[in-house]
Write a protein that holds these residues in place. Structure first.
Motif, PDB file in Angstrom:
ATOM      1  N   THR A 145      49.885   4.867  59.516  1.00 22.53           N
ATOM      2  CA  THR A 145      48.781   5.826  59.630  1.00 22.53           C
ATOM      3  C   THR A 145      48.560   6.413  58.225  1.00 22.53           C
ATOM      4  N   GLY A 146      47.376   6.947  57.992  1.00 21.58           N
ATOM      5  CA  GLY A 146      47.081   7.449  56.644  1.00 21.58           C
ATOM      6  C   GLY A 146      47.097   6.326  55.611  1.00 21.58           C
ATOM      7  N   ALA A 147      46.752   5.102  56.043  1.00 22.23           N
ATOM      8  CA  ALA A 147      46.886   3.922  55.172  1.00 22.23           C
ATOM      9  C   ALA A 147      45.907   3.930  54.010  1.00 22.23           C
ATOM     10  N   THR A 148      44.851   4.744  54.104  1.00 22.65           N
ATOM     11  CA  THR A 148      43.894   4.824  52.992  1.00 22.65           C
ATOM     12  C   THR A 148      44.270   5.957  52.040  1.00 22.65           C
ATOM     13  N   GLY A 149      45.320   6.690  52.365  1.00 23.79           N
ATOM     14  CA  GLY A 149      45.674   7.888  51.590  1.00 23.79           C
ATOM     15  C   GLY A 149      46.588   7.574  50.412  1.00 23.79           C
ATOM     16  N   ASN A 150      46.993   8.623  49.717  1.00 20.83           N
ATOM     17  CA  ASN A 150      47.794   8.493  48.490  1.00 20.83           C
ATOM     18  C   ASN A 150      49.099   7.737  48.727  1.00 20.83           C
ATOM     19  N   THR A 151      49.825   8.127  49.770  1.00 15.42           N
ATOM     20  CA  THR A 151      51.134   7.502  50.008  1.00 15.42           C
ATOM     21  C   THR A 151      50.993   6.246  50.863  1.00 15.42           C
ATOM     22  N   GLY A 152      50.133   6.326  51.881  1.00 13.40           N
ATOM     23  CA  GLY A 152      50.014   5.232  52.860  1.00 13.40           C
ATOM     24  C   GLY A 152      49.639   3.903  52.223  1.00 13.40           C
ATOM     25  N   VAL A 154      42.853   3.188  61.214  1.00 17.90           N
ATOM     26  CA  VAL A 154      41.847   3.722  60.284  1.00 17.90           C
ATOM     27  C   VAL A 154      40.657   4.274  61.056  1.00 17.90           C
ATOM     28  N   ARG A 155      40.022   5.269  60.443  1.00 14.23           N
ATOM     29  CA  ARG A 155      38.801   5.801  61.069  1.00 14.23           C
ATOM     30  C   ARG A 155      37.600   4.940  60.704  1.00 14.23           C
ATOM     31  N   ASP A 156      37.645   4.351  59.502  1.00 17.58           N
ATOM     32  CA  ASP A 156      36.532   3.536  59.022  1.00 17.58           C
ATOM     33  C   ASP A 156      37.072   2.135  58.717  1.00 17.58           C
ATOM     34  N   ALA A 191      35.903  -0.324  57.287  1.00 15.85           N
ATOM     35  CA  ALA A 191      35.576  -0.837  55.950  1.00 15.85           C
ATOM     36  C   ALA A 191      36.641  -0.417  54.936  1.00 15.85           C
ATOM     37  N   LYS A 192      37.422   0.650  55.264  1.00 18.36           N
ATOM     38  CA  LYS A 192      38.432   1.141  54.318  1.00 18.36           C
ATOM     39  C   LYS A 192      39.825   0.550  54.568  1.00 18.36           C
ATOM     40  N   ALA A 193      39.946  -0.327  55.573  1.00 20.53           N
ATOM     41  CA  ALA A 193      41.274  -0.888  55.887  1.00 20.53           C
ATOM     42  C   ALA A 193      41.777  -1.721  54.713  1.00 20.53           C
ATOM     43  N   GLY A 240      40.537   4.109  65.026  1.00 16.56           N
ATOM     44  CA  GLY A 240      40.833   5.206  65.944  1.00 16.56           C
ATOM     45  C   GLY A 240      41.166   6.466  65.176  1.00 16.56           C
ATOM     46  N   ASP A 241      41.658   7.444  65.926  1.00 16.38           N
ATOM     47  CA  ASP A 241      41.984   8.738  65.342  1.00 16.38           C
ATOM     48  C   ASP A 241      43.475   9.010  65.570  1.00 16.38           C
ATOM     49  N   ILE A 242      44.096   9.653  64.612  1.00 19.35           N
ATOM     50  CA  ILE A 242      45.539   9.925  64.703  1.00 19.35           C
ATOM     51  C   ILE A 242      45.864  10.827  65.901  1.00 19.35           C
ATOM     52  N   THR A 243      44.877  11.574  66.379  1.00 16.95           N
ATOM     53  CA  THR A 243      45.144  12.450  67.521  1.00 16.95           C
ATOM     54  C   THR A 243      45.257  11.657  68.832  1.00 16.95           C
ATOM     55  N   VAL A 300      56.045  11.922  57.354  1.00 17.58           N
ATOM     56  CA  VAL A 300      55.880  12.585  56.053  1.00 17.58           C
ATOM     57  C   VAL A 300      55.751  14.077  56.300  1.00 17.58           C
ATOM     58  N   SER A 301      56.873  14.770  56.168  1.00 16.02           N
ATOM     59  CA  SER A 301      56.936  16.196  56.473  1.00 16.02           C
ATOM     60  C   SER A 301      56.906  16.993  55.164  1.00 16.02           C
ATOM     61  N   SER A 302      57.253  18.248  55.284  1.00 10.52           N
ATOM     62  CA  SER A 302      57.220  19.132  54.119  1.00 10.52           C
ATOM     63  C   SER A 302      58.553  19.869  54.006  1.00 10.52           C
ATOM     64  N   GLY A 351      55.928  18.689  47.043  1.00 11.25           N
ATOM     65  CA  GLY A 351      54.492  18.581  46.749  1.00 11.25           C
ATOM     66  C   GLY A 351      54.230  17.236  46.108  1.00 11.25           C
ATOM     67  N   LEU A 352      53.056  16.695  46.354  1.00 10.48           N
ATOM     68  CA  LEU A 352      52.692  15.406  45.752  1.00 10.48           C
ATOM     69  C   LEU A 352      52.035  15.634  44.391  1.00 10.48           C
ATOM     70  N   ALA A 353      52.333  14.751  43.441  1.00 10.77           N
ATOM     71  CA  ALA A 353      51.700  14.834  42.120  1.00 10.77           C
ATOM     72  C   ALA A 353      50.172  14.752  42.248  1.00 10.77           C
ATOM     73  N   THR A 354      49.720  14.044  43.268  1.00 10.45           N
ATOM     74  CA  THR A 354      48.261  13.898  43.462  1.00 10.45           C
ATOM     75  C   THR A 354      47.576  15.240  43.740  1.00 10.45           C
ATOM     76  N   ASN A 355      48.359  16.281  44.089  1.00  8.77           N
ATOM     77  CA  ASN A 355      47.740  17.607  44.290  1.00  8.77           C
ATOM     78  C   ASN A 355      47.048  18.090  43.014  1.00  8.77           C
ATOM     79  N   THR A 356      47.492  17.580  41.858  1.00  9.11           N
ATOM     80  CA  THR A 356      46.925  18.070  40.593  1.00  9.11           C
ATOM     81  C   THR A 356      45.613  17.368  40.230  1.00  9.11           C
TER      82      THR A 356
HETATM   83  N1  LIG Z   1      50.046  16.983  49.431  1.00  8.76           N
HETATM   84  C1  LIG Z   1      51.251  17.485  49.514  1.00  8.76           C
HETATM   85  O1  LIG Z   1      51.761  18.102  48.572  1.00  8.76           O
HETATM   86  C2  LIG Z   1      52.038  17.337  50.798  1.00  8.76           C
HETATM   87  C3  LIG Z   1      53.201  18.099  50.958  1.00  8.76           C
HETATM   88  C4  LIG Z   1      53.933  17.937  52.132  1.00  8.76           C
HETATM   89  C5  LIG Z   1      53.500  17.056  53.100  1.00  8.76           C
HETATM   90  N2  LIG Z   1      52.350  16.347  52.926  1.00  8.76           N
HETATM   91  C6  LIG Z   1      51.928  15.440  54.004  1.00  8.76           C
HETATM   92  O2  LIG Z   1      51.757  14.143  53.483  1.00  8.76           O
HETATM   93  C7  LIG Z   1      50.776  13.496  54.265  1.00  8.76           C
HETATM   94  C8  LIG Z   1      50.300  12.260  53.561  1.00  8.76           C
HETATM   95  O3  LIG Z   1      49.699  12.642  52.344  1.00  8.76           O
HETATM   96  P1  LIG Z   1      48.791  11.634  51.542  1.00  8.76           P
HETATM   97  O4  LIG Z   1      48.472  12.348  50.251  1.00  8.76           O
HETATM   98  O5  LIG Z   1      49.392  10.289  51.529  1.00  8.76           O
HETATM   99  O6  LIG Z   1      47.490  11.559  52.431  1.00  8.76           O
HETATM  100  P2  LIG Z   1      45.998  11.798  51.949  1.00  8.76           P
HETATM  101  O7  LIG Z   1      45.753  11.048  50.660  1.00  8.76           O
HETATM  102  O8  LIG Z   1      45.694  13.243  52.023  1.00  8.76           O
HETATM  103  O9  LIG Z   1      45.197  11.036  53.068  1.00  8.76           O
HETATM  104  C9  LIG Z   1      45.170  11.438  54.415  1.00  8.76           C
HETATM  105  C10 LIG Z   1      45.162  10.168  55.246  1.00  8.76           C
HETATM  106  O10 LIG Z   1      45.075  10.547  56.615  1.00  8.76           O
HETATM  107  C11 LIG Z   1      43.938   9.908  57.186  1.00  8.76           C
HETATM  108  N3  LIG Z   1      43.369  10.778  58.202  1.00  8.76           N
HETATM  109  C12 LIG Z   1      42.915  12.034  58.033  1.00  8.76           C
HETATM  110  N4  LIG Z   1      42.485  12.536  59.203  1.00  8.76           N
HETATM  111  C13 LIG Z   1      42.671  11.552  60.123  1.00  8.76           C
HETATM  112  C14 LIG Z   1      42.420  11.444  61.505  1.00  8.76           C
HETATM  113  N5  LIG Z   1      41.898  12.461  62.205  1.00  8.76           N
HETATM  114  N6  LIG Z   1      42.742  10.285  62.139  1.00  8.76           N
HETATM  115  C15 LIG Z   1      43.264   9.241  61.442  1.00  8.76           C
HETATM  116  N7  LIG Z   1      43.537   9.278  60.126  1.00  8.76           N
HETATM  117  C16 LIG Z   1      43.226  10.431  59.477  1.00  8.76           C
HETATM  118  C17 LIG Z   1      42.979   9.675  56.035  1.00  8.76           C
HETATM  119  O11 LIG Z   1      42.110   8.642  56.390  1.00  8.76           O
HETATM  120  P3  LIG Z   1      40.550   8.584  55.984  1.00  8.76           P
HETATM  121  O12 LIG Z   1      40.479   7.558  54.893  1.00  8.76           O
HETATM  122  O13 LIG Z   1      39.865   8.189  57.225  1.00  8.76           O
HETATM  123  O14 LIG Z   1      40.164   9.959  55.512  1.00  8.76           O
HETATM  124  C18 LIG Z   1      43.957   9.277  54.940  1.00  8.76           C
HETATM  125  O15 LIG Z   1      44.357   7.946  55.067  1.00  8.76           O
HETATM  126  C19 LIG Z   1      49.733  14.591  54.471  1.00  8.76           C
HETATM  127  O16 LIG Z   1      48.953  14.328  55.611  1.00  8.76           O
HETATM  128  C20 LIG Z   1      50.590  15.844  54.628  1.00  8.76           C
HETATM  129  O17 LIG Z   1      50.794  16.113  55.998  1.00  8.76           O
HETATM  130  C21 LIG Z   1      51.620  16.461  51.793  1.00  8.76           C
END
Ligand SMILES: NC(=O)c1ccc[n+]([C@@H]2O[C@H](COP(=O)([O-])OP(=O)(O)OC[C@H]3O[C@@H](n4cnc5c(N)ncnc54)[C@H](OP(=O)(O)O)[C@@H]3O)[C@@H](O)[C@H]2O)c1
Length: 256
Positions: free
Chosen positions: A6-13, A31-33, A35-37, A46-49, A88-90, A120-125
């Motif tokens: 899940t979150g496969a389009t995101g920073n870590t996924g 994935v929600r979209d 085209a982004k897979a 689908g949706d993560i919920t 992926v917790s905090s 915290g993720l470096a991508t926050n910056t």
């Molecule tokens: N940033 C931090 O410092 C930090 C600290 C502690 C924990 N975390 C946790 O780390 C997790 C992963 O971070 P990340 O940076 O890899 O993720 P990210 O880049 O923020 O991306 C979020 C991912 O979740 C997907 N998503 C969002 N809403 C969704 C939904 N309703 N249904 C299905 N997919 C959905 C997004 O898909 P789309 O492409 O569809 O948007 C995207 O793939 C975060 O979600 C957070 O809980 C982050």
């Protein structure tokens, strides 16, 4: 083994997907979209919920919960019953809150969980980069010291969680040092080739910019990190066998 990412389009996924594929593991993505897979993956839209369809037939789940509330978590994790889950917790889960509630929901559906607690993720910056290109970043608490982690280290930890036995382990996932936010901006500037400085932003201005809701939790936290830096953990090195990547490496990879 087949892993649902899940979150496969995101920073870590995205790195979890490529790392698992390199390790020869079958990957399905939710994935929600479509085209982004990511290429070469089996995608379920689908949706993560409500991940029931995506969870069908997989052995393990890379689980992100991209919300600031645990509302709906029990329904979301129910289809993951008895599967291996890397969540992926905090680091904030230590104090409970919604992070703790999500961890508890995961524990309630499987005994085979691994929690990757990030400071915290470096991508926050990345939100600073536009300003950094102009030579200064105006934000609050420049002396707050954070142990930001490279997204690839989170992915490397997850891949180990899937390919080795890390059941019932809680890992603190951090970078190799706690750096002040002002130093992070300086390092981003060096990587961009444009010197960048920190400019301390008055708190009232920061509240307006961040929005009251986010500011309410973020500002006191950053204030606390001026005298009490985020912890630095050796868990990345212990689990992956390589030291955690530095913020400097992260910035150079991104911007040089
Ligand atoms: N940033 C931090 O410092 C930090 C600290 C502690 C924990 N975390 C946790 O780390 C997790 C992963 O971070 P990340 O940076 O890899 O993720 P990210 O880049 O923020 O991306 C979020 C991912 O979740 C997907 N998503 C969002 N809403 C969704 C939904 N309703 N249904 C299905 N997919 C959905 C997004 O898909 P789309 O492409 O569809 O948007 C995207 O793939 C975060 O979600 C957070 O809980 C982050």
């Amino acid at each position: 083994m087949k892993v649902l990412v899940t979150g496969a389009t995101g920073n870590t996924g995205r790195h979890v997907v490529s790392g698992l594929r390199d390790a020869g593991v079958d990957v399905r993505v939710l994935v929600r979209d479509p085209a982004k897979a990511p290429e070469g993956t089996e995608a379920v839209v689908g949706d993560i919920t409500d991940p029931a369809e995506a969870a069908e037939g997989v052995d393990a789940v890379y689980f992100v919960w991209p919300f600031y509330s645990a509302e709906g978590i029990d329904k979301a994790v129910k289809p993951f019953k008895d599967k291996k889950i890397a969540y992926v917790s905090s680091a904030a889960a230590e104090e409970g809150g919604f992070w703790g509630d999500v961890e508890e929901a995961v524990r309630n559906v499987t005994g085979d969980w691994t929690f990757l607690r990030i400071t915290g993720l470096a991508t926050n910056t990345l939100g600073w980069v536009g300003q950094a290109k102009t030579g200064k970043v105006r934000a609050p608490y420049g002396q707050a010291k954070r142990s930001l982690v490279h997204e690839k280290d989170v992915a490397d930890m997850a891949i180990k969680a899937f390919t080795e036995d890390h059941a019932r382990q809680i890992y603190l996932v951090t970078g190799p040092e706690a750096l002040s936010q002002a130093d992070q901006v300086r390092i981003i500037g060096e990587a961009l080739g444009t010197p960048a400085k920190w400019e301390e932003q008055p708190i009232e201005e920061a509240i307006t910019q961040l929005g009251e809701e986010f500011a309410k939790s973020a500002l006191p936290y950053w204030a606390s990190l001026v005298d009490d830096p985020e912890p630095v953990s050796l868990d990345v090195a212990k689990v992956t066998g390589h030291p955690a990547r530095s913020f400097d490496d992260w910035a150079r990879e991104r911007f040089s």
